[in-house]
Design an enzyme around this catalytic site. Structure first.
Site, short mmCIF file in Angstrom:
data_model
loop_
_atom_site.label_atom_id
_atom_site.label_comp_id
_atom_site.label_asym_id
_atom_site.label_seq_id
_atom_site.Cartn_x
_atom_site.Cartn_y
_atom_site.Cartn_z
N GLY A 145 0.82 -1.21 0.00
CA GLY A 145 0.00 0.00 0.00
C GLY A 145 0.85 1.25 0.00
CG ASN A 155 -0.73 3.17 -4.31
OD1 ASN A 155 -1.16 3.11 -3.17
ND2 ASN A 155 -1.33 2.61 -5.34
CB ILE A 167 1.07 5.73 6.59
CG1 ILE A 167 0.06 6.54 7.38
CG2 ILE A 167 2.22 5.34 7.50
CD1 ILE A 167 -0.62 5.73 8.45
CE1 TYR A 214 -8.70 -0.03 9.56
CE2 TYR A 214 -9.31 0.99 11.65
CZ TYR A 214 -8.39 0.80 10.62
OH TYR A 214 -7.18 1.46 10.65
#
Length: 294
Positions: free
Chosen positions: A24, A26, A29, A178
């Site tokens: 992740g 791109n 963080i 989540y």
């Protein structure tokens, strides 16, 4: 005010010759973490679902850091075929892996399933990274000393591992799904640390702080809350500090398995300290992914 304080990674460690994978990478963080590791001379793989966007970010990082060794590879954590293809390609092309940062995540998605039929949050945030780590673990051991950083969240406090409802089929709440997946990240980190004792590979989970991030794209309520709390929301650069601290700081090995926030060891919920649940989650995860239980 404690909420406003944010740790800064003070390590001066340089990384020439070191190989890093950031999932992740791109956006948010992940992008900031990758940029800083590239700045320190590492060969950095941006493992992203959106390769086009990844290439754009890679060029940006190359320009800013002067480090041309920023590579983009396709990784869709919602599909085990893509995870296996990424790992196969990476292992064929690299002799080493020194730092793995499991950073990618989904948040507050409406109920949906991954390509393999897992609920999206547990599928991407936990099972996808569980499989990726499993596939890269031998390489990490061969490259020791090496580190695995798992990005979790303070949201784990509301998390529970409901083994009878792991895929959210009996009841589902996007926010809680989540939280459950972020608790799974911490339990995975602890059990992984236990299993890796003496291997030269260490692992840490981190709470990055509330970060203005694309993670909230699914929720107008969250965007409104974000605006309300924006006075103590971190930028992605601030949010990356704890991941960087755990990836770089010398002498951190003895703290393997711990959870970090603001670049310090942080308190976790009682659920997150439950070794029995951690071991059971490990076994269930292996079972779901068709991995050998050892």
């Amino acid at each position: 005010m404690k909420m406003l304080s944010s740790g800064v990674c003070t390590s001066t460690v340089q990384l020439p010759g070191k190989v890093v994978v950031v999932t992740g990478a791109n956006t948010g963080i992940g992008k900031e973490t990758a940029k800083e590791l590239a700045q320190r001379g590492a060969r950095v793989y941006l493992a992203c679902r959106d390769v086009q966007k990844g290439e754009f970010v890679a060029k940006e990082i190359q320009t800013m850091t002067g480090n041309q060794q920023v590579l983009v590879r396709k990784l869709d954590l919602s599909d085990t075929k893509s995870i296996r293809a990424f790992a196969k390609g990476f292992l064929a092309e690299e002799k080493h892996l020194h730092i793995l940062i499991n950073n990618a995540g989904v948040m507050m998605c409406p109920y949906s399933k991954t390509a393999d039929g897992f609920e999206m949050h547990i599928g991407v945030n936990h099972l996808g990274h569980f499989l990726l780590t499993h596939l890269l673990l031998e390489k990490l051991k061969e490259s020791a000393p090496s580190r695995i950083v798992n990005v979790s969240s303070l949201a784990h406090l509301l998390g529970r591992i409901h083994f009878h409802n792991l895929q959210g089929e009996k009841f589902y709440n996007a926010g809680l799904a989540y939280c459950h997946s972020k608790l799974a990240n911490i339990l995975f980190t602890q059990e992984l640390a236990r299993r890796l004792k003496g291997s030269g590979v260490t692992t840490y989970s981190v709470h990055p702080g509330t970060v203005q991030s694309e993670l909230i794209r699914h929720s107008s309520f969250m965007r409104w809350m974000w605006w309300l709390f924006s006075f103590f929301i971190k930028t992605p650069q601030q949010g990356a500090q704890t991941s960087l601290h755990c990836a770089l700081t010398e002498g951190l090995e003895i703290l393997s398995g711990n959870h970090f926030s603001d670049c310090h060891v942080a308190w976790v919920s009682a659920q997150a300290r439950n070794e029995t649940v951690a071991r059971r989650l490990w076994d269930v995860s292996c079972d779901l992914l068709g991995l050998p239980m050892d």
